[in-house]
Design an enzyme around this catalytic site. Structure first.
Site, short mmCIF file in Angstrom:
data_model
loop_
_atom_site.label_atom_id
_atom_site.label_comp_id
_atom_site.label_asym_id
_atom_site.label_seq_id
_atom_site.Cartn_x
_atom_site.Cartn_y
_atom_site.Cartn_z
N LEU A 269 0.87 -1.17 0.00
CA LEU A 269 0.00 0.00 0.00
C LEU A 269 0.91 1.22 0.00
CD1 LEU A 269 -3.12 0.27 0.17
CD2 LEU A 269 -2.88 0.61 2.63
N ASP A 270 0.58 2.23 -0.80
CA ASP A 270 1.40 3.44 -0.85
C ASP A 270 1.66 3.96 0.56
OD1 ASP A 270 1.43 3.42 -3.58
OD2 ASP A 270 -0.06 5.02 -3.83
N ARG A 271 2.82 4.55 0.74
CA ARG A 271 3.18 5.12 2.04
C ARG A 271 2.16 6.15 2.51
NH1 ARG A 271 6.12 9.40 4.25
NH2 ARG A 271 6.32 10.38 2.20
N THR B 77 -1.00 6.31 1.77
CA THR B 77 -2.35 5.75 1.90
C THR B 77 -2.45 4.94 3.18
OG1 THR B 77 -2.54 5.58 -0.51
CG2 THR B 77 -4.10 4.31 0.79
#
Length: 314
Positions: free
Chosen positions: A145-147, A149
């Site tokens: 998961l994106d940092r 997000t």
């Protein structure tokens, strides 16, 4: 064709939940010694660092014994060492575990915490934190998961089972549902499915939409709106990098707090945890490929801009 064989287990223990770096010497090359190869391979290191590591016995072979700088170059040889850990500002938000069993751990990740060690984010990552806090050194991530997000991330307890869980994501057998806060546009007809081709180039911060076959698909629904803001439910049917952020920006309603879309802004100073990206991985549903159990998990986090825009923007 040379068959691939599994790499030997690391002879070095983890450090702060982070694995030692493994390097395998190529089967072809003109280096005379191990030291010559490592200096060339680690060319980004400061002058003298590689030589100092070798002289200090910090580079070891599969038997755990130090490898000398003048050791003859041996094709296929495996080496391990610990990199210097960067100075990191602690992410001051808890990492909650919403499910744990003998096979998986599902964590509710806060904004600003990277999923796995990468670049300047190493110990301040969800994986390193969970390994330390849960005492599971072999824990691995099934996806990322994106940092920026927040929300649910699936980790695997046993390395030999990781492939089965990664296949779930590769074959799109995991239902993921996100929540986002973005401007409200009364003229935007929703729900709708956004389809496009997204290209993410290495070294370029932002992805972009290009002509070509569709590789990204997102169902966008409006859940509610007030005071000029919309609360959106986003259901991705593919998993391209930054897909949800690109698609919301393309619709003219970029997600609040996005530093890349529609315009790339300057980097946020380390330690600035204000105005997090208002994107949350709300739900994660899948059939466990090992146990057959049906998992339906929900994040307990909230998006602050929806509750109080002034507090978020403050």
């Amino acid at each position: 064709m040379r068959r691939k064989t599994p790499a030997p287990a690391s002879p070095l223990p983890q450090r702060h939940g982070v694995d030692a770096v493994r390097v395998r010497l190529p089967f072809s090359g003109e280096w005379a010694t191990v030291g010559e190869y490592l200096v060339a391979r680690l060319s980004g290191a400061a002058p003298g660092v590689v030589a100092e590591m070798l002289d200090s016995g910090l580079v070891v072979g599969a038997d755990g014994q130090p490898v000398a700088a003048d050791a003859p170059y041996t094709p296929g040889l495996h080496l391990w060492f610990h990199r210097d850990l960067p100075a990191e500002v602690p992410v001051p938000f808890p990492l909650e575990v919403v499910h744990r069993d003998d096979h998986v751990v599902v964590a509710d990740k806060p904004h600003f915490l990277a999923t796995t060690p990468r670049g300047s984010h190493v110990t301040e990552t969800a994986l390193a934190r969970l390994r330390r806090e849960l005492g599971i050194p072999e824990l691995g991530a099934a996806h990322r998961l994106d940092r920026l997000t927040a929300g649910l991330v699936l980790f695997v307890v046993r390395p030999e089972e990781r492939g089965a869980y990664q296949t779930l994501f590769g074959e799109r057998r995991v239902r993921k549902e996100y929540e986002a806060i973005a401007p409200y546009d009364a003229s935007l007809a929703l729900p709708r499915t956004v389809r496009s081709r997204i290209l993410k180039e290495r070294g370029v911060p932002a992805a972009r939409e290009v002509e070509g076959d569709v590789n990204a698909e997102t169902l966008v629904e409006l859940v509610g709106h007030e005071d000029g803001l919309g609360r959106y439910r986003l259901t991705p049917r593919t998993g391209q990098t930054h897909q949800l952020r690109v698609h919301m920006s393309a619709l003219g309603v970029p997600i609040l707090g996005d530093p890349l879309y529609p315009v790339v802004t300057g980097p946020v100073p380390a330690g600035d945890f204000r105005r997090p990206l208002q994107l949350l991985a709300r739900r994660l549903e899948f059939t466990d490929p090992v146990t057959g159990v049906e998992h339906r998990l929900r994040s307990g986090r909230t998006l602050r801009a929806w509750e109080s825009y002034q507090d978020w923007a403050g």
